[in-house]
Write a protein that holds these residues in place. Sequence first.
Motif, short mmCIF file in Angstrom:
data_model
loop_
_atom_site.label_atom_id
_atom_site.label_comp_id
_atom_site.label_asym_id
_atom_site.label_seq_id
_atom_site.Cartn_x
_atom_site.Cartn_y
_atom_site.Cartn_z
N ASP A 35 67.97 34.28 81.63
CA ASP A 35 68.52 33.05 81.44
C ASP A 35 68.68 32.07 82.56
OD1 ASP A 35 69.03 34.13 78.79
OD2 ASP A 35 71.15 34.39 79.18
N SER A 36 68.59 30.76 82.40
CA SER A 36 68.74 30.03 83.46
C SER A 36 70.05 29.74 84.01
CB SER A 36 67.95 28.71 83.26
OG SER A 36 68.66 28.22 82.15
N ASP A 38 72.55 26.80 85.38
CA ASP A 38 72.52 25.67 85.73
C ASP A 38 74.04 25.10 86.50
OD1 ASP A 38 70.49 24.99 84.33
OD2 ASP A 38 71.31 25.00 82.46
N SER A 72 69.25 24.37 89.11
CA SER A 72 68.96 25.18 88.07
C SER A 72 68.30 26.42 88.72
CB SER A 72 68.36 24.66 86.88
OG SER A 72 68.19 25.67 85.91
N ILE A 73 68.89 27.66 88.30
CA ILE A 73 68.08 28.94 88.66
C ILE A 73 67.47 29.22 87.53
CG2 ILE A 73 68.33 31.26 89.50
CD1 ILE A 73 70.86 30.28 91.10
N PRO A 74 66.12 29.11 87.40
CA PRO A 74 65.54 29.21 86.13
C PRO A 74 65.44 30.55 85.56
CG PRO A 74 63.83 29.24 87.84
CD PRO A 74 65.05 28.99 88.53
N ARG A 75 65.28 31.68 86.21
CA ARG A 75 65.51 33.11 85.76
C ARG A 75 66.34 33.87 86.37
NH1 ARG A 75 59.78 31.78 85.32
NH2 ARG A 75 59.47 32.97 87.34
#
Length: 516
Positions: A35-36, A38, A72-75
């Motif tokens: 998941d990301s 945010d 945001s941290i994408p994965r």
Amino acid sequence: MAQLMLTQIPHRKNEDVVAPNWLTLEAPSVVFEGDSIDLMCQKKKDWWTIQTVVYYKDGKQLQFPDKVSSVSIPRAALSDSGQYSCSATVKTYFRSKSDSSRSVGIEVLELFPRPVLTVSSYWPTEGSPVTLTCETRPSPQRSNVQLRFCFFRDGKALGSGWSSSPELRVPAVWTEDSGSYWCQAETATLMVRKQSLQSQIHVQRVPVSNVTLEIWAPRGPVIEGGNLVLLCSVAKGTGNITFSWHREATRTSVGRKTQRSLSAELEVPAVQEGDAGRYYCRADNGHDPIQSQLLSVRVRSPASRPVLTLRELGPQAVVGSMVELHCEAQRGSPPILYRFYHENVTLGNISAPSGGGASFNLSLTTEHSGNYSCEADNGLGAQRSEVVPLNVTGTSGCRRDHVTARVLRTLCGGLGFLAAALLCYYWSHKIADYHVVRLLFLRDASNANPQESTHASSLPDIEELQPDYVNVGPVDVDVVYSQVWSIHPPEDSANTRRTILENKDSHVIYSDVKET
């Protein structure tokens, strides 16, 4: 006017004061792998302008641009779990102020556990199947997540690569398949990938045993000019096996093959008689080579066209003489059966078990004139010789006398048998110990001669001159012997007695008859 200013100044002073904790961090508290995450750093009053923002995780600054208020941290990964906060600098009407938000805890949950590689056998033998299984499953809260799998050996992907099946079946493993194995599992959409620990697989080789050599094809005898196929096989043995064929006489190799199978063929095209002999083969898969027993190979060659030779055993081919018919094929594997023909009519056949030629003797008559031939057959196809003519000429006087004598001996022999039969008859009736049979053979030179009556009148005198014919030996023996004299009276009756006495021993014929 001044009062207005006073009222306004305090108001300006209040605007210039920045209350503590005016900065907040908005972030999810729980996320799953992939998941990301945010993050948003917000001020409480909109009329303040944020100049710079810095984000922290567990007190350490994160590398993000300092001009944005949200990142945001994408994965998300499990390592992204921790305490997050932010700090910002705002500009008021009169000066800039800095503040930090309170920490927010974020927990990254495992989407699926790290896979575990299981192997059906860590010490398989060569040629046996092995099944690899990559064991893992999604979290119950995300049970709808689709996973796919891939298996590796020493860094190389196995099979067709990524697959939705958590199993990989290897039909047969060999010593070169020994090595380090692992698997990977990943989500089809979220790109979360995990790898298992490595497992060592050691493939064991089985030594060759029970090596045999046989003629495999074609079935039946090996015929010269055909193909010879030698099949070398082993009862057990794994991996690449090297087969070699050898001839005992020379001890040299006549062929060599390396393949992953329990048998191999060596084909010798257009085999010759010189290829006959004893052979053996060897098999080796890295252990000690094993040798087969000796195999005898016989190469049979068809009989060549024979040559017929007529060999006269007398001075010339006349009636009554002997002729030797000799038939011989120069080539051909024994045994050879020779057939002799006269005008395509079979006279007889003779077998030559060790090869070579055969002879057939023939007593000639006038009917034996004509064409002669012979045939050689050793089971691989009969061969006919060329025709040889023979001309039988007429007989000479001495030949006629010889034939006449043979006829007379035959007749006398028949009469002797009759006499013996009469003796047996009297013997069975116990008439006497010895029985006398008187036989007189008179040959008339001419039945038309009227003077023969004078010879007939002297018949008693001639009869008196004939000896008694008695059994020879005691009566208790089971063989009866009789003696018969054949007498030809001369035309001169006056000399009859003298002629009889002179010729009394000229022709003696014995015949024996067994008692019943």
